[in-house]
Design a protein around this motif. Structure first.
Motif, PDB file in Angstrom:
ATOM      1  N   GLU A 191       0.844  -1.182   0.000  1.00 36.89           N
ATOM      2  CA  GLU A 191       0.000   0.000   0.000  1.00 36.89           C
ATOM      3  C   GLU A 191       0.884   1.238   0.000  1.00 36.89           C
ATOM      4  O   GLU A 191       1.861   1.299   0.734  1.00 36.89           O
ATOM      5  CB  GLU A 191      -0.870  -0.017   1.261  1.00 36.89           C
ATOM      6  CG  GLU A 191      -1.813   1.134   1.368  1.00 36.89           C
ATOM      7  CD  GLU A 191      -2.743   1.016   2.565  1.00 36.89           C
ATOM      8  OE1 GLU A 191      -3.466   1.988   2.810  1.00 36.89           O
ATOM      9  OE2 GLU A 191      -2.737  -0.023   3.252  1.00 36.89           O
TER      10      GLU A 191
ATOM     11  N   VAL B 217       0.876   5.767  -0.592  1.00 39.21           N
ATOM     12  CA  VAL B 217       0.210   7.057  -0.746  1.00 39.21           C
ATOM     13  C   VAL B 217       1.211   8.003  -1.407  1.00 39.21           C
ATOM     14  O   VAL B 217       2.357   8.091  -0.962  1.00 39.21           O
ATOM     15  CB  VAL B 217      -0.205   7.632   0.630  1.00 39.21           C
ATOM     16  CG1 VAL B 217      -0.826   9.011   0.473  1.00 39.21           C
ATOM     17  CG2 VAL B 217      -1.135   6.681   1.366  1.00 39.21           C
TER      18      VAL B 217
ATOM     19  N   LEU C  37      -2.234  -1.333  -3.527  1.00 37.85           N
ATOM     20  CA  LEU C  37      -3.260  -0.347  -3.216  1.00 37.85           C
ATOM     21  C   LEU C  37      -2.589   1.025  -3.262  1.00 37.85           C
ATOM     22  O   LEU C  37      -1.765   1.364  -2.415  1.00 37.85           O
ATOM     23  CB  LEU C  37      -3.874  -0.590  -1.839  1.00 37.85           C
ATOM     24  CG  LEU C  37      -4.927   0.422  -1.383  1.00 37.85           C
ATOM     25  CD1 LEU C  37      -6.080   0.505  -2.386  1.00 37.85           C
ATOM     26  CD2 LEU C  37      -5.453   0.066  -0.006  1.00 37.85           C
TER      27      LEU C  37
ATOM     28  N   ASP D 148      -2.986   4.965  -3.191  1.00 40.94           N
ATOM     29  CA  ASP D 148      -3.819   6.107  -2.831  1.00 40.94           C
ATOM     30  C   ASP D 148      -3.220   7.347  -3.485  1.00 40.94           C
ATOM     31  O   ASP D 148      -2.197   7.873  -3.057  1.00 40.94           O
ATOM     32  CB  ASP D 148      -3.881   6.266  -1.306  1.00 40.94           C
ATOM     33  CG  ASP D 148      -4.840   7.365  -0.875  1.00 40.94           C
ATOM     34  OD1 ASP D 148      -5.189   8.229  -1.716  1.00 40.94           O
ATOM     35  OD2 ASP D 148      -5.232   7.364   0.305  1.00 40.94           O
TER      36      ASP D 148
ATOM     37  N   LEU E  64      -6.882   4.637  -5.903  1.00 38.10           N
ATOM     38  CA  LEU E  64      -7.832   5.602  -5.366  1.00 38.10           C
ATOM     39  C   LEU E  64      -7.458   6.954  -5.969  1.00 38.10           C
ATOM     40  O   LEU E  64      -6.373   7.469  -5.699  1.00 38.10           O
ATOM     41  CB  LEU E  64      -7.749   5.653  -3.843  1.00 38.10           C
ATOM     42  CG  LEU E  64      -8.048   4.340  -3.124  1.00 38.10           C
ATOM     43  CD1 LEU E  64      -7.627   4.422  -1.657  1.00 38.10           C
ATOM     44  CD2 LEU E  64      -9.508   3.991  -3.241  1.00 38.10           C
TER      45      LEU E  64
ATOM     46  N   GLU F  11     -13.208   4.816  -2.760  1.00 39.99           N
ATOM     47  CA  GLU F  11     -13.067   4.566  -1.326  1.00 39.99           C
ATOM     48  C   GLU F  11     -12.169   3.366  -1.075  1.00 39.99           C
ATOM     49  O   GLU F  11     -12.095   2.440  -1.879  1.00 39.99           O
ATOM     50  CB  GLU F  11     -14.437   4.319  -0.700  1.00 39.99           C
ATOM     51  CG  GLU F  11     -15.367   5.517  -0.800  1.00 39.99           C
ATOM     52  CD  GLU F  11     -16.756   5.222  -0.272  1.00 39.99           C
ATOM     53  OE1 GLU F  11     -17.039   4.052   0.078  1.00 39.99           O
ATOM     54  OE2 GLU F  11     -17.563   6.169  -0.218  1.00 39.99           O
ATOM     55  N   ASP F  12     -11.563   3.368   0.117  1.00 40.52           N
ATOM     56  CA  ASP F  12     -10.603   2.353   0.502  1.00 40.52           C
ATOM     57  C   ASP F  12     -11.220   0.957   0.649  1.00 40.52           C
ATOM     58  O   ASP F  12     -10.668  -0.028   0.153  1.00 40.52           O
ATOM     59  CB  ASP F  12      -9.945   2.788   1.820  1.00 40.52           C
ATOM     60  CG  ASP F  12      -8.821   1.868   2.229  1.00 40.52           C
ATOM     61  OD1 ASP F  12      -7.778   1.877   1.539  1.00 40.52           O
ATOM     62  OD2 ASP F  12      -8.986   1.142   3.222  1.00 40.52           O
TER      63      ASP F  12
ATOM     64  N   ARG G 270      -9.908  -2.528  -1.160  1.00 39.84           N
ATOM     65  CA  ARG G 270      -9.306  -3.641  -0.407  1.00 39.84           C
ATOM     66  C   ARG G 270     -10.047  -4.949  -0.663  1.00 39.84           C
ATOM     67  O   ARG G 270      -9.424  -5.994  -0.839  1.00 39.84           O
ATOM     68  CB  ARG G 270      -9.350  -3.354   1.088  1.00 39.84           C
ATOM     69  CG  ARG G 270      -8.210  -2.575   1.568  1.00 39.84           C
ATOM     70  CD  ARG G 270      -8.272  -2.395   3.083  1.00 39.84           C
ATOM     71  NE  ARG G 270      -7.358  -1.349   3.424  1.00 39.84           N
ATOM     72  CZ  ARG G 270      -6.041  -1.494   3.409  1.00 39.84           C
ATOM     73  NH1 ARG G 270      -5.514  -2.645   3.121  1.00 39.84           N
ATOM     74  NH2 ARG G 270      -5.262  -0.482   3.680  1.00 39.84           N
TER      75      ARG G 270
END
Length: 129
Positions: A14, A16, A48, A50, A83, A111-112, A116
């Protein structure tokens, strides 16, 4: 600015990315993302990403994103959930994903939680309904 984490249980890397990332910072990010991906070698890896606060990247930074996506595909990445809120960023990322062939394993989410769920279960939930 960026943050990277590894969720070993579900084989999720994950990260960001926020703001405008300079080339020097993107180089550091790519190196850390590569190491995080390598830490899950031999597994079906999920990403993932973001990117809700990410700003359009320079051509050099965009090229680095493409190369790390190609590396991910060679290293066992099977699903990528992004995202994204900005249409401009989404368009730029679409081009990068098409060039790296990541577009075949990529989905966008707002949305997270749904992101997931899809990363962990794939499309199995859709067929079970």
């Amino acid at each position: 600015m960026f943050r990277i984490g590894v969720e070993v249980e579900d084989s999720i890397v994950e990260f960001v990315l926020e703001g405008y990332i300079r080339v020097e910072e993107m180089e550091v990010f790519v190196g850390e993302l590569t190491r995080a991906t390598d830490s899950l070698a031999g597994r079906d890896i999920k990403i993932l990403a973001d990117l809700r606060r990410f700003r359009p990247a320079s051509p050099e930074a965009t090229n680095m994103i493409r190369r790390v996506q190609e590396y991910g595909l060679r290293s066992g990445v099977v699903r990528v959930a992004e995202l994204v809120e900005s249409e401009i960023v989404a368009l730029q990322l679409n081009r990068v994903a098409e060039n790296s062939h990541t577009d075949k394993i990529l989905r966008r989410f707002w949305e997270d939680a749904p992101a997931r769920r899809w990363l962990i279960h794939g499309d199995a939930e859709d067929g079970a309904a």
